[in-house]
Design a protein around this motif. Structure first.
Motif, short mmCIF file in Angstrom:
data_model
loop_
_atom_site.label_atom_id
_atom_site.label_comp_id
_atom_site.label_asym_id
_atom_site.label_seq_id
_atom_site.Cartn_x
_atom_site.Cartn_y
_atom_site.Cartn_z
N LYS A 123 2.59 5.84 0.28
CA LYS A 123 1.66 4.71 0.32
C LYS A 123 0.92 4.65 -1.00
O LYS A 123 0.41 5.67 -1.48
N VAL A 156 5.32 2.01 -0.46
CA VAL A 156 4.76 0.89 0.29
C VAL A 156 3.34 0.65 -0.20
O VAL A 156 2.59 1.59 -0.43
N ASP A 168 -0.26 -0.10 0.58
CA ASP A 168 -1.07 0.04 1.78
C ASP A 168 -2.53 0.18 1.34
O ASP A 168 -2.94 1.23 0.84
N SER A 226 -1.98 2.46 -3.34
CA SER A 226 -2.99 1.42 -3.48
C SER A 226 -3.77 1.68 -4.76
O SER A 226 -3.30 2.43 -5.63
N ARG A 266 -1.29 -5.29 3.58
CA ARG A 266 -0.07 -4.52 3.36
C ARG A 266 0.91 -5.25 2.43
O ARG A 266 2.05 -4.83 2.29
#
Ligand code: HAM
Length: 419
Positions: free
Chosen positions: A160, A259, A261, A162, A223
């Motif tokens: 994840k 991903v 997130d 960000s 997301r």
């Protein structure tokens, strides 16, 4: 006396250490293939290195004490402050960018659960002197390379990603002062783990009312990068950084691991930009590794800031995960040879034989006290020896040894000069 090691710490018997060595060999091989150099630092550091006032969990978990001279010291809970100290110490003589890695033992007084111990090792890879997300992309590629090496795929594990700029974008709009930002991040990280009521007072102390917490939670539920761009604008640092990072990830061939997130904030105060965490897609375990950018850590130690980013990757969670997936290697003991003196009057000669074999690079267990042949065979099997070298009086007289190949059962006499 209780023979267990202190709660949350581990003994490493030889069979355990084989597994640890296997894991570390993969850490080292990946770091080497990315051109990182290994460093180390003391496990005991000055306590002040870890004193941060942002309310982090790690601060409350410190193994700290006064030594015999009343110096306040602590066992390191993580490597990053030591690394920052070392980089500051080198000052201008350090050529940048620097890419360094380490595998330190770290100590945190936390509640022990599956995958969490009080003593654990962290594989750290950090880049100093690169301001762009090219550095984060390189680190993420290294993490994915490691997973690939040990047999894990992107359906087993995700990373994840960000950026703290996401939260910064949201809270600066809410009027939260910059100097409180780190504390807000630490608290928001907790918000992901504990009920909102449990930290309502801490929120209020930072001036966050319910409406603000709602706005933060809203932003953290994003997301999709397009959704983020819709909230913050295409030119916002969070958006441009993350778009660039995902673009580079595609070039590295690691896009399917990643991903976006927005809920990833991380619980350490010093992160300033991209943050990431690898997670088990089966969602049974805590974070496998975590890291991010920390461009302003050096100035908190009174030095000149250098852009930096890195990750810490624990040895505990990954072993649990590999166990669950049936990916733990079978690591029997191995040895080249057991040297067996059949009688004590050939011990001198047998010792010469063992010494010769060792000088030639073989790993050799020389039997050090009188044993019977049967015992020697059993022992050689237990040690995983490939050969049993039998030394008897006739061999001594002939200047030879008898080498029994324990796989094929073949045996032959070899002159000692040819060992
Ligand atoms: P961290 O997320 O606190 O980050 O720890 C990194 C990793 O260490 C975790 O993802 C986990 O794998 C492992 N770990 C942490 N605590 C425990 C524990 N009690 N038992 C077992 N494993 C644990 C850091 O420490 C940062 N210094 C990482 C970093 C390096 N950021 C930049 N450079």
């Amino acid at each position: 006396m209780d023979l267990s090691p202190p709660r949350g710490t581990r003994d490493f018997f030889p069979e355990d250490l084989r597994l640890r060595a296997w894991l570390f060999a993969h850490f080292r091989a990946v770091a080497a293939s990315f051109g990182f150099e290994e460093y180390d630092a003391p496990v005991v550091e000055s306590e002040e290195l870890y004193i941060r006032k942002a309310g982090e969990e790690i601060t409350g978990q410190l193994y700290n004490f006064a030594d015999k001279s009343d110096r306040r010291l602590a066992l390191r809970p993580e490597m990053t402050p030591s690394l920052a100290r070392m980089v500051l110490k080198k000052g201008g003589s350090l050529s940048l960018p620097a890419r360094w890695f380490s595998i330190p033992q770290c100590w945190r007084y936390e509640r022990t659960t599956r995958g969490r111990k009080r003593e654990h090792y962290h594989w750290n890879m950090d880049v100093f002197g690169v301001a762009g997300v090219e550095a984060e992309a390189e680190l993420l590629a290294a993490v994915a390379a490691f997973f690939g090496r040990v047999g894990l795929g992107p359906t087993d594990i995700g990373i994840k990603v960000s950026s703290r700029h996401v939260l910064q974008g949201v809270v600066s709009g809410l009027g939260v002062p910059d100097e409180q930002f780190a504390s807000v991040c630490v608290l928001v990280d907790k918000l992901e783990k504990v009920p909102r009521d449990a930290i309502a007072d801490d929120m209020a102390a930072l001036g966050l009312d319910d409406a603000m917490v709602d706005a933060i939670l809203d932003a953290l539920s994003l997301r999709e990068l397009d959704g983020l761009a819709a909230v913050l604008g295409e030119e916002h640092r969070a958006v441009t950084d993350l778009r660039r990072l995902f673009d580079l990830a595609a070039a590295y061939g690691i896009a399917e691991w990643l991903v976006f997130d927005a809920s990833v904030v991380r619980g350490l105060a010093y992160y300033t930009g991209v943050v990431f965490e690898a997670f088990d897609r089966g969602a049974t375990l805590r974070a496998v590794c975590g890291g991010g950018r920390y461009d302003r850590l050096l100035s908190t130690f009174g030095g000149k800031d250098v852009p930096a980013c890195g990750f810490g990757f624990g040895d505990v969670v990954i072993i649990e995960l590999l166990k669950d997936k049936g990916l733990l290697p079978d690591l029997p003991p191995t040895l080249d040879a057991v040297v067996f003196p059949m009688r004590e009057d050939v011990r001198h000669y047998a010792t010469e034989v063992a010494a010769r074999l060792r000088r030639g690079g073989s790993s050799v267990d020389l039997l050090l006290d009188p044993k019977k042949m049967k015992w020697a065979f059993k022992h050689a099997a237990r040690r995983g020896a490939r050969k049993l070298v039998i030394v008897g009086p006739d061999d001594q007289a002939a200047g030879t040894v008898r080498i029994k190949d324990l796989d094929s059962g073949d045996q032959r006499d070899v002159p000692i000069t040819e060992l």
